[in-house]
Every structure is written in C-alpha cells, then in structure tokens.
Design a protein around this motif. Sequence first.
Motif, mmCIF file in Angstrom:
data_model
loop_
_atom_site.group_PDB
_atom_site.id
_atom_site.type_symbol
_atom_site.label_atom_id
_atom_site.label_comp_id
_atom_site.label_asym_id
_atom_site.label_seq_id
_atom_site.Cartn_x
_atom_site.Cartn_y
_atom_site.Cartn_z
ATOM 1 N N ARG A 107 38.146 11.056 74.183
ATOM 2 C CA ARG A 107 37.083 12.057 74.075
ATOM 3 C C ARG A 107 37.618 13.476 74.023
ATOM 4 O O ARG A 107 37.123 14.304 73.274
ATOM 5 N N PHE A 108 38.587 13.751 74.833
ATOM 6 C CA PHE A 108 39.094 15.118 74.950
ATOM 7 C C PHE A 108 40.586 15.114 74.646
ATOM 8 O O PHE A 108 41.435 15.088 75.543
ATOM 9 N N THR A 124 32.977 11.510 68.734
ATOM 10 C CA THR A 124 31.906 12.439 69.099
ATOM 11 C C THR A 124 30.712 12.266 68.168
ATOM 12 O O THR A 124 29.551 12.239 68.615
ATOM 13 N N ALA A 127 28.896 9.012 68.956
ATOM 14 C CA ALA A 127 28.061 9.145 70.150
ATOM 15 C C ALA A 127 26.716 9.775 69.805
ATOM 16 O O ALA A 127 25.667 9.359 70.316
ATOM 17 N N VAL A 172 25.759 14.216 76.886
ATOM 18 C CA VAL A 172 25.952 15.486 76.167
ATOM 19 C C VAL A 172 26.492 16.536 77.129
ATOM 20 O O VAL A 172 27.383 17.334 76.782
ATOM 21 N N SER A 175 30.103 16.071 77.558
ATOM 22 C CA SER A 175 30.854 16.536 76.390
ATOM 23 C C SER A 175 31.031 18.052 76.414
ATOM 24 O O SER A 175 32.143 18.568 76.200
ATOM 25 N N ALA A 178 33.416 19.093 78.976
ATOM 26 C CA ALA A 178 34.769 18.581 78.742
ATOM 27 C C ALA A 178 35.258 17.707 79.889
ATOM 28 O O ALA A 178 36.435 17.726 80.257
#
Length: 292
Positions: A107-108, A124, A127, A172, A175, A178
């Motif tokens: 994800r990051f 991303t 998702a 969300v 996200s 982070a």
Amino acid sequence: MDKKVAVTFFQGEKWLVLTGLLGFLLAAVCGIWVMTHGAFVLPKGDVLKAFSFDAALGTFLLSTAAIMPFTALSKTSRAVFRWSYILLALYSYFAETVQNFRGVDPRFVKGGTDFDIWVGSIFTFVALLLVLFYLFAAIPFFGKKAYRLRPDLIVGIRYAMIAVLFSFAAGVWISFNAGRYFGLHGNIIWLHGLGFHAHQVIPFLAWMSEYTQLQPSVRKGLIHGSGIAFLLGLIAIGWQTFPVLPVLEWSVASILALFCFLITFAAGLLLLTQMKAVLWVKKQAEALSHRQ
C-alpha cells in the motif's frame, strides 16, 4: 415462512464462494510461514498483514456471496458485479500476499522498484473500484423489489451494508493517513475491521428472527434495534479513534461502543432462545404425530 423461500443463500454464486475460500487458503499459507519463519520480511514486508488481509477479504466475499441471491439486480447486472469483484479480489490477493513475501508494503511503497510502485498504484485504484462496485450491488437492496422477497432479512442486510460503508470510509482514512495508526495511540483498523463484521452479524440475526414465533413488529424491532446499536457502536469507535485515543482506553466513547455492541449481542441471544423454543415445539409435535 416456507412459501417465501424461493431463493437460498449462496445460490448462483459458486465462483464468488470459491474466490472467498481462496482467501482462507492463502491465509493458511501465510500462517504456516509466520510460524516457521516469522512475520517480517526485509525491508518492509509483513506476512502477518497478508494473513489477516487474505482471511478478511475471504470472509467478506463469502458474506457477499451469501446475500447476493436476494438482490434486485438483473441477471446480467449481477454477473457484471460477480466477475468484476472476483477479478478485483484476485488482484488484491496477489498484491497483498506476493508483495509482503517480497519484503514490500503493497500500500505504501517507499524506495521500491518501478514494478512495486505500479503494483501499489493499481492496488489503490482496485480498492476504489471495490467500493464503487459494492455501492452498485448495495443500492438495489434498498428498493421495494428486494424487500418484498424477504422483508426481515433485507432489513438486516441494509444495516450491514451501511456498516460496511463505514469500513470503506475507514479504509480511505487509512490511505490518506498513510497507515492504520493515527497520532500516538489511535488505530483506525478497529473501525475498518468491525464494520465488515456487520456483514455476518446483522443478516444472521435477521435470518434467526424468521424462524421464531415472535410477532412481526417484535422481530422488526429487534432487527432495527440491533442494527442501529451496531452502527452507533461503530460511530463511537470512530469518535474514540479521532482524538487519537486507544480503543480499549475507558472513555465515554468506548463505554458507549461497548454498550451498543452488547445490545446487539443481547438481541442475538434472545432470538437464539426463541429459535430453539420453536424447534423444540416442532420436534415434540412431530414425535406426537408419529405416535398417533
């Protein structure tokens, strides 16, 4: 009740069910790896996260497959949703599992290769599509056509879907933040995970209510009460998290959340006892008819 059951759980959703079961298979592989090699894979991989993600997504897909036969979507629209969700889920399994085994946070991504960056960027987007397709499937459940099929069950499904939207909103939030940790002590994952569990809890309570001899108004009251309590519990969890407090720290919000979830639990116990009573009476009646 028997006259209403023209549709059954999971009907026509074999491939969505198999995709959900794949999540449990992948979670089992990850679990064995963690027990034999440990969770962390340098530099940023965490196979334990892949384990929890695969199991959670698998559970969510199975829950979705269970209720989709009761939707008011047309056959074509339902097929579009099914295969879109299967493809999105397969990519999600791949990104979460493979990347963590490669030592990359899917994800990051920080300092990864071009491949890692592309996988993360697509993840991303996937998702976001999972949320949009879920809305596409959820909206028909709030119409009259679905409600007429199984009124009590559909009411429970509606509350579950609202709760899942809370979970998506928390995703969300993760996200944009982070990461799951908010401030020093806040952990958004509690809100993210608990909302998805409404998918199993509230429809199950509604299903149990159909097999009791309670008055329709009482059944509806229990379903609405448990659904509203669950949603208020999620709001309280968010309220606790936003001021960066640990979920398990005592406060007005955490006490309210506990109280709300206990109401849902109590409603489930009541329905279970009523359901057992009905089954016992039915069994005794059948035994008496055999003697005669």
